[in-house]
Design an enzyme around this catalytic site. Structure first.
Site, mmCIF file in Angstrom:
data_model
loop_
_atom_site.group_PDB
_atom_site.id
_atom_site.type_symbol
_atom_site.label_atom_id
_atom_site.label_comp_id
_atom_site.label_asym_id
_atom_site.label_seq_id
_atom_site.Cartn_x
_atom_site.Cartn_y
_atom_site.Cartn_z
ATOM 1 N N GLU A 19 53.027 32.930 47.687
ATOM 2 C CA GLU A 19 54.088 33.102 46.476
ATOM 3 C C GLU A 19 54.724 34.245 46.490
ATOM 4 O OE1 GLU A 19 55.821 33.916 42.566
ATOM 5 O OE2 GLU A 19 53.915 34.948 43.602
ATOM 6 N N GLU A 20 53.775 35.316 46.826
ATOM 7 C CA GLU A 20 54.623 36.848 46.626
ATOM 8 C C GLU A 20 55.769 36.894 47.341
ATOM 9 O OE1 GLU A 20 54.038 38.267 44.120
ATOM 10 O OE2 GLU A 20 51.974 38.115 43.528
ATOM 11 N N ASP B 22 50.440 31.704 36.348
ATOM 12 C CA ASP B 22 50.638 32.984 37.087
ATOM 13 C C ASP B 22 51.394 33.874 36.308
ATOM 14 O OD1 ASP B 22 51.393 34.727 39.302
ATOM 15 O OD2 ASP B 22 53.174 33.511 39.794
ATOM 16 N N ASP C 134 47.204 38.827 38.980
ATOM 17 C CA ASP C 134 48.251 38.348 40.025
ATOM 18 C C ASP C 134 47.675 37.918 41.142
ATOM 19 O OD1 ASP C 134 50.784 37.074 40.594
ATOM 20 O OD2 ASP C 134 51.865 39.211 40.667
ATOM 21 N N HIS D 212 48.445 30.938 42.720
ATOM 22 C CA HIS D 212 48.682 31.153 44.049
ATOM 23 C C HIS D 212 47.639 32.154 44.572
ATOM 24 C CE1 HIS D 212 50.538 35.279 43.233
ATOM 25 N NE2 HIS D 212 51.113 34.707 42.385
HETATM 26 ZN ZN LIG Z 1 51.975 35.730 40.709
#
Ligand SMILES: [Zn+2]
Length: 473
Positions: free
Chosen positions: A331-332, A359, A297, A285
Site C-alpha cells: 500500500e505504501e 488503515d 500503520d 496492509h
Molecule cells: Zn497505511
C-alpha cells in the site's frame, strides 16, 4: 395504565422473551458477545506483538515483508478457515541503505546536524552528497512565483505545516502531502538540485517522517533527491534562513531503486453458508515503512482484520455470505496489492458487496466512513443505536481505504474504520511507529467494532442501488 399492563401481558404471553427475541435484541446481544470475546479473549494484540517485535518494519520487497506473509498465512491457517491462500503480486523494491546525514552550514566550517530521512522512492544524492543554498517555499504552487532565476542550483525547502486547527488530522495531512509526493518532480522543473520537506507531523519533535513520493514523468537523469526533515529542524532551518539566506545545507542519501520482486497478498476465507457468491472483505496492509515497526500503520489494521474472522469462528457464528480477510501488500509505495486484488476479482467476475479497511491506526475507534449510495448509507445509519453503548458514533460519507478503493463498482459498499486521529501523525511513517504506542484495549475495541458491522451486513444484507435511477442523477 391498566391497558398498558394488559398489552404488555399479552405481548409476553404470545412470545416468550427468551425464545423469540426481536431482531434488535438479538443484534445487541451478538454485539455484546463480539466485544466480550475481543476484550476478554482477544488475539489481535499478540499477533501485533509478533509482527512488530519479531519481524519489524516490512517495506515491500524486503525479507521482513516476506516473513510477514508467511507468519500471517500460518496464523490464518490455524484458525480453521475454509480457505487460506497467497495471491501473487509483483512489487517495487526500494532500499534506504546507510542512514542519511545532513547539516546546515551557517558560515564556512560552522555546522549543525539536522534530522532527515529519505522519502520512499527517492534517488540517492551523488556519492559525495549534495550541498547548496536553500530556498524556503510554502508549497508546490510557490515554485512558479520564484521561477528558475531563484530556484536553479538550490535545494527547495517545502515548509507548509499541517494545519493544527482542523479536527480531522487526515484533513491536515491532505492539505500538505502534495509537497512530499510531487515536490521533487515540480522543483526539478525549475533546476533545483534537491528537496527537503517538512515532516507530515503536527507535533514538534526530532523525528523525520518518510512516505512515498513520485517523479511523475521526470526522466531518470533529471530526478533530484528528496528527504523529509523533522519538525523541530524545519523550524530551526526556517529561522536561520530569515537571518541568513546564504546558508548552505548538505545532505547525503544512500537509497536505491531495484527491479520489482515477487510478493503476495495473504487471503483467508469463511465461505458463506447461504450466499457464498456475495463476498465481504475486511483488510489492512501488510507492508509498512522501514523506520519503525509499522505497528499503527498498518500492523493494527492487519491484526484487527484477522481478528474479525477469528471472533466469528470462536463465537461459532457462520456467516451467510462469504467473508474474506485480505492482507494487502505494497500500500505504501505502489498500491500493487490493492490493484491486484481488484483485478483478479474482476477477472473472476466475483460479486463483492462490502469491503472494510482499517488503515488509520490502532487508536480508539469512533466509527466508520463510507463510500456508498444514499439508500445504502441510510440503511447503515439505522444501525447506529446498536453501536452507542460502545461509544461508536461516527458514521459519515467520504472515503474508505486505499487498498479497497479499487474494488469500487456497482453496488459494493466501501468503508474505512475511523479511530480517533489526534495522535496518529505523531507516529505515522516515523521511527516511533512502534508496538509500545499501541494500546491493547483500543486495538481490541477496533477489531470488535469492525466485526460488529460485518455481522450486521452479513445478517441483513445491503440494499441494491437502482442503477438506472443513479445514471439519471
Ligand atoms: Zn497505511
Amino acid at each position: 395504565m391498566k391497558k398498558i399492563f394488559f398489552a404488555f401481558f399479552v405481548f409476553i404471553g404470545a412470545h416468550s422473551v427468551f425464545s423469540q427475541m426481536n431482531p434488535e435484541e438479538a443484534d445487541s446481544l451478538m454485539f455484546r458477545k463480539i466485544y466480550d470475546m475481543s476484550l476478554l479473549n482477544g488475539k489481535s494484540y499478540d499477533w501485533l506483538d509478533y509482527l512488530s517485535n519479531n519481524i519489524g518494519g516490512r517495506l515491500s520487497g524486503s525479507y521482513q515483508a516476506q516473513q510477514a506473509v508467511e507468519y500471517t498465512k500460518a496464523q490464518l491457517e490455524e484458525l480453521g478457515l475454509d480457505k487460506v491462500w497467497l495471491q501473487p503480486v509483483m512489487v517495487p523494491k526500494w532500499t534506504r541503505g546507510a542512514k542519511e546525514f545532513a547539516y546546515v552550514e551557517t558560515s564556512p566550517g560552522l555546522t549543525k546536524n539536522v534530522n532527515i530521512t529519505a522519502l520512499g522512492g527517492s534517488v540517492p544524492t551523488p556519492a559525495g552528497g549534495t550541498k547548496a543554498r536553500v530556498i524556503e517555499v510554502q508549497g508546490v504552487e510557490d515554485l512558479a512565483r520564484y521561477g528558475k532565476e531563484q530556484i536553479q542550483g538550490k535545494i527547495v525547502f517545502f515548509n507548509r505545516p499541517m494545519r493544527p486547527d482542523l479536527i480531522s488530522t487526515f484533513e491536515s495531512y491532505g492539505g500538505c502531502v502534495d509537497q512530499r509526493y510531487s515536490g521533487a518532480a515540480e522543483a526539478g522543473k525549475y533546476g533545483a538540485v534537491g528537496v527537503i520537506v517538512r515532516s507530515m507531523n503536527l507535533r514538534m519533535d526530532d523525528l523525520p517522517h518518510t512516505g512515498s513520493m513520485s517523479y511523475g514523468e521526470t526522466p531518470v537523469s533529471k530526478r533530484i533527491p528528496a528527504a523529509a526533515i523533522s519538525t523541530n529542524d524545519a523550524a530551526y532551518l526556517s529561522g536561520l534562513l530569515t537571518m541568513n539566506n546564504e546558508l548552505e545545507l548538505y545532505f547525503k542519501l544512500n537509497c536505491e531503486q531495484h527491479a520489482d520482486v515477487q510478493s503476495y497478498n495473504v487471503i483467508g476465507e469463511i465461505t458463506g453458508s447461504e450466499h457464498p457468491e456475495e463476498i465481504m472483505v475486511v483488510g489492512g496492509h501488510l507492508d509498512s515503512w522501514d523506520l519503525g515497526d509499522g505497528s499503527h500503520d498498518d500492523g493494527a489494521g492487519v491484526v484487527q482484520s484477522m481478528e474479525v474472522l477469528r471472533l466469528f469462528k470462536e463465537l461459532n457464528y457462520k456467516p451467510k455470505r462469504t467473508l474474506r480477510v485480505v492482507l494487502f501488500m505494497n500500500e505504501e509505495n505502489g498500491l500493487r496489492g490493492g490493484n491486484k486484488y481488484a483485478e483478479v476479482a474482476k477477472s473472476k467476475n466475483e460479486n463483492h458487496i462490502f469491503a472494510l479497511e482499517s488503515d488509520a491506526g490502532g487508536f480508539t475507534p469512533r466509527g466508520f466512513s463510507f463510500d456508498a449510495d444514499k439508500a445504502q448509507f441510510s440503511q447503515i445509519q439505522s444501525w447506529k443505536e446498536l453501536f452507542k453503548p460502545y461509544l461508536i458514533h461516527y458514521f459519515e460519507m467520504g472515503g474508505s481505504g486505499a487498498d479497497v478503493a479499487p474494488l469500487k463498482k456497482g453496488d459494493v459498499v466501501l468503508a474505512g474504520l475511523r479511530p480517533d486521529s489526534q495522535r496518529y501523525f505523531d507516529h505515522h511513517h516515523a521511527a516511533n511507529d512502534t508496538f509500545e504506542h499501541v494500546n491493547k484495549r483500543e486495538l481490541e475495541l477496533g477489531a470488535a467494532t469492525m466485526a460488529s458491522l460485518v455481522y450486521l451486513i452479513d445478517k441483513h444484507g445491503l440494499k441494491k442501488i437502482d442503477t438506472a435511477k443513479k445514471e439519471k442523477l
